[in-house]
Design an enzyme around this catalytic site. Structure first.
Site, short mmCIF file in Angstrom:
data_model
loop_
_atom_site.label_atom_id
_atom_site.label_comp_id
_atom_site.label_asym_id
_atom_site.label_seq_id
_atom_site.Cartn_x
_atom_site.Cartn_y
_atom_site.Cartn_z
N LYS A 33 22.23 69.85 7.38
CA LYS A 33 22.45 68.86 8.38
C LYS A 33 24.01 68.63 8.46
O LYS A 33 24.64 68.42 9.54
CB LYS A 33 21.51 67.60 8.26
CG LYS A 33 22.19 66.60 7.10
CD LYS A 33 21.33 65.34 6.96
CE LYS A 33 21.82 64.47 6.06
NZ LYS A 33 23.23 64.07 5.97
N THR A 34 24.51 68.51 7.24
CA THR A 34 25.99 68.29 7.36
C THR A 34 26.81 69.41 7.80
O THR A 34 27.64 69.05 8.60
CB THR A 34 26.41 68.06 5.59
OG1 THR A 34 26.03 67.19 5.14
CG2 THR A 34 27.94 67.63 5.76
N ASP A 225 25.07 60.20 11.46
CA ASP A 225 24.37 60.67 10.52
C ASP A 225 23.34 59.91 9.84
O ASP A 225 23.44 58.60 9.84
CB ASP A 225 25.32 60.95 9.46
CG ASP A 225 24.75 61.97 8.38
OD1 ASP A 225 23.75 62.74 8.42
OD2 ASP A 225 25.54 62.01 7.36
N GLU A 226 22.30 60.41 9.26
CA GLU A 226 21.12 59.50 8.48
C GLU A 226 20.76 58.46 9.45
O GLU A 226 20.55 57.15 9.17
CB GLU A 226 21.68 58.99 7.28
CG GLU A 226 22.31 60.00 6.33
CD GLU A 226 21.42 60.86 5.47
OE1 GLU A 226 19.86 60.75 5.97
OE2 GLU A 226 21.74 61.42 4.73
N GLN A 256 12.57 60.79 5.33
CA GLN A 256 13.48 60.02 4.23
C GLN A 256 13.92 58.86 4.43
O GLN A 256 14.90 58.40 4.15
CB GLN A 256 14.66 61.10 3.85
CG GLN A 256 14.31 62.41 3.49
CD GLN A 256 15.47 63.34 3.16
OE1 GLN A 256 16.38 62.77 2.14
NE2 GLN A 256 15.72 64.38 3.92
N ARG A 616 14.80 66.30 -4.02
CA ARG A 616 16.11 66.34 -5.09
C ARG A 616 16.15 67.62 -5.79
O ARG A 616 17.24 68.08 -6.47
CB ARG A 616 16.28 65.21 -5.77
CG ARG A 616 16.16 63.88 -5.20
CD ARG A 616 17.14 63.76 -3.86
NE ARG A 616 16.56 64.20 -2.78
CZ ARG A 616 16.91 64.47 -1.48
NH1 ARG A 616 18.23 64.71 -1.56
NH2 ARG A 616 15.97 64.89 -0.59
#
Length: 754
Positions: A33-34, A225-226, A256, A616
């Protein structure tokens, strides 16, 4: 430009090039996504969009800085210099400084961190004559914070029947009075806390349409973002700014969304299609981080949630190992098993310790793992420990800098006036604060406008305070005459702080002085970096540095150190990745927590939290649980977490003889030999069952060479019996706890084998 886009997969490519209108980019864990955000901004710049017409909002400065650097590498650093990119709080603090006059604040307003805010709340509780044991400062500050995140002002709070009823039920019916006084004190001090940055931005845009229109013209393209982590205040600001062009692109993963306790609303991402019916949806489903087994196991968990956006993540990496399950008898044994697994893997596979993480649901769980790692000489760090900027000497220096730039900052005044010691006692400070409350002024204003006798100060104390005021006035007058570093050094010298800490030659004193040196280094680094970023030689002021420090997040403050195993809560782990992840304490009432098991919505958030923990891991994920642990001095047993049953069995590697959750903690069947003696139990540590209604044997029967069990320490071998008749002791070598000497009459040992 062609090679630039060739680095993207088809889903990422579409999300980058279609930039007109609203778009929802659903980005699974490890899906890049970044990269999509970075390339989308670079693509906008390449299409001729001016940098200042792009607003990109993140949740950490670190994320914003890394994205800006990568954009610069793609299209040239010159094009990134006027981007509006940063955290919600940093961007809106910048806007509020420009528009502060509309809200009655100085443009140099201070920004209180959580420590400052709780200190003000504590003083409010004291001034209102309330019991601090009932009105706990941290709890009250949390209530105030939640109110602000929902755009509830003090006036709105007192008229909200639900909030007032909730406070009454918690026996904190005067919370609204504390909130009102807290807001008053912040305003008098020319200060805002973190939540105020969002609250007052909303008020600014609501009450001053011309200001809102100005920033709408600036921000033609908005990227967030997020998005699943946004609260109501953040959601509303974005929605207001996005009109009328509606070129808003949000990136996030509903799976998330784990911060509801901070006010985050999963509804913001779930309802995006309702807010923008003409939206386009892009799904980033390929996971580039983890093996197939980890991704598939995580999918099998999250699909149990009803509140979710449909997506199916996949990985093209190797299949990898299945999810490991460690089953321990006690929490001490669990910690020993995890530490042993880390030591073995690091040794046999030549892995660095910083490739390992131990994740838990609550901070309190770290203790037994710290002890186990120490026993094995494995270096570790607790993520989220005391920040550099929270150390006393650093806060002292920053208090002087804040006060010199904003003399009305009463919290900074109270701290700075005490160091170095000026003989200003508690009674003097209480009189100053009381007068400030009555007159509705800052402490600085009280000293500036009222004679000593009216405040109730004795002449010597008033003289010392006047000298301090003169110093602050002189420093304040110099704040725009030199850059932040030179000014900070001037304040450090003239305040006496540097001399004070330099004079202390104890090891602790030397460490404090070194911390001050590091603080000044950070100011110098900030000045040089800011000049490089802007490409200009303009004065970098201390205001800019203080704002940068105030808005740092815990993740931004982390520094790379020698390789160590990371210990942290799952919440702290979001956004990070490790080769090996151990998710520990996977038991009912721990994970999910006891406060969550009665609400379907809370259970779904706990499941999302477990999903975050699993994802993770890059190569190997292991879950562990203990069949018994201490709770308030009593040994308790909880079944393994229901989330273990959520994982499809084909992705799990369970221990031998393992049973599922429903009967994993049922008592073992009683077996006796023909002679009535207890048989030898040859079960492994992984498959042992807890001992219900544990009954110890007569201490007189304990002999050398026996295998015994202890409620807390587990299984061990009696190596030696010693001591006189009234104080017989047994030296026992426990499998997980090592050698211990126990007084037999109190030890409560159970014979397993003779």
């Amino acid at each position: 430009m062609g090679s630039f886009l060739n680095a993207l997969n088809p889903a990422q490519h579409d999300a980058v090039v279609h930039y007109e209108g609203p778009s929802l980019i659903i980005a699974g864990a490890g899906s890049g996504k970044t990269r999509v955000l970075t390339y989308r901004i670079a693509y906008l710049l390449e299409q001729g969009v001016a940098p200042y017409n792009i607003l990109a909002l993140t949740f950490t400065n670190k994320a914003a800085d890394e994205m800006k650097e990568r954009i610069g590498q793609l299209v040239g650093a010159d094009k990134t210099r006027r981007l509006w990119m940063g955290t919600f709080h940093a961007v809106f603090a910048r806007i509020l400084r420009s528009e502060a006059q509309h809200l009655g604040f100085p443009s140099s307003f201070s920004i209180y961190d959580a420590t400052d805010s709780k200190s003000v709340v504590k003083s409010c509780i004291k001034e209102l004559g309330l019991d601090e044991k009932v009105y706990k400062p941290s709890s009250i500050f949390g209530r105030i914070s939640m109110a602000k995140n929902n755009l509830i002002t003090p006036a709105a709070y007192v008229s909200n029947a639900n909030l007032m009823a909730a406070d009454a039920a918690m026996r904190c019916s005067q919370t609204h009075d504390i909130y009102r006084l807290y807001a008053q004190k912040c305003r008098l001090s020319g200060a805002m806390d973190f939540d105020d940055l969002l609250l007052f931005t909303n008020i600014l845009f609501r009450d001053f349409p011309d200001v809102l229109e100005k920033y709408r013209r600036y921000f033609r393209y908005i990227l967030v973002d997020e998005y699943q982590d946004t609260n109501y205040a953040q959601y509303l600001i974005v929605k207001r700014l996005a009109e009328p062009e509606r070129n808003v692109s949000v990136v996030g993963d509903d799976a998330q969304s784990i911060y509801s306790f901070r006010g985050a609303r999963i509804e913001n991402i779930l309802n995006f299609r309702n807010d923008y019916p003409e939206y386009r949806e892009y799904k980033l489903e390929e996971n580039y981080r983890s093996t197939q087994n980890i991704v598939n196991a995580a999918n099998s968990v999250i699909e149990k949630n009803k509140m979710r956006l449909n997506k199916t993540c996949f990985s093209r990496a190797e299949s990898g190992e299945k999810i490991g399950v460690l089953r321990a008898y006690t929490d001490q044994e669990e910690a020993f098993m995890v530490a042993s697994a880390i030591a073995q893997c690091a040794r046999e596979e030549h892995r660095s310790y910083d490739e390992f993480a131990i994740l838990y649901r609550t901070n309190a769980q770290s203790r037994v793992f710290e002890e186990a790692l120490r026993r094995k000489n494995i270096p570790y760090r607790i993520y989220g420990g005391m920040s550099f900027y929270q150390r006393a000497e650093v806060k002292d220096m920053i208090a002087y800098l804040r006060l010199a730039t904003n003399p009305n900052d009463s919290e900074a005044f109270k701290r700075a006036v005490q160091v170095p010691s000026r003989g200003i006692g508690d009674v003097t400070m209480e009189r100053l604060e009381s007068k400030a409350v009555v007159e509705e002024k800052s402490i600085y204003d009280i000293l500036h406008h009222f004679p000593a006798e009216e405040i109730g100060l004795r002449a010597p104390a008033h003289k010392r305070l006047s000298d301090f005021m003169t110093l602050i006035g002189e420093l304040s007058a110099q704040q725009f005459q030199c850059d932040a570093y030179d000014y900070a050094m001037e304040v450090g010298k003239r305040s006496g702080l540097l001399a004070e800490y330099y004079a202390d030659k104890t090891p602790e004193g030397v460490a404090r002085y070194e911390n001050l040196e590091e603080l000044f280094n950070s100011v110098k680094e900030f000045v040089e970096t800011r000049k490089e970023e802007t490409g200009e030689e303009e004065l970098v002021t201390i205001h800019e540095y203080l704002e940068n420090v105030a808005l740092l997040t815990d993740m931004d403050r982390e520094k790379k150190v020698e390789p160590k195993v990371s210990l942290m809560t799952v919440h702290s782990a979001k956004g990070l990745e490790f080769r090996y992840v151990f998710m520990v304490g996977m038991e009912e009432s721990l994970f999910p927590g006891s406060m969550s098991i009665y609400s379907p919505e809370d259970i779904e958030e706990e499941r999302r939290l477990f999903y975050v923990a699993l994802t993770r891991a890059k190569y190997k994920a292991t879950v562990s649980f203990a069949q018994s642990r201490y709770s308030w001095g009593k040994q308790t047993s909880n079944p393994p977490s229901r989330f273990l049953d959520d994982i499809d069995d084909k992705y799990l590697e369970r221990p031998v003889n393992d049973k599922r959750r429903d009967d994993a903690c049922s008592p073992p069947a009683k077996k006796e030999t023909d002679s009535g003696q207890r048989p030898v139990m040859r079960t492994s540590a992984l498959s042992r069952q807890p001992i219900p209604n544990f009954r110890p044997d007569d201490p007189a029967l304990i002999k050398e060479g026996m295998t015994i069990e202890h409620e807390r320490f587990g299984r061990g071998t009696v190596k030696r019996i010693e001591g006189d008749a009234s104080n017989v002791k047994a030296v026992v070598e426990f499998e997980t706890e090592g050698a211990k000497t126990l007084l037999l009459k109190f030890a409560r040992l159970r014979i397993v084998s003779s």
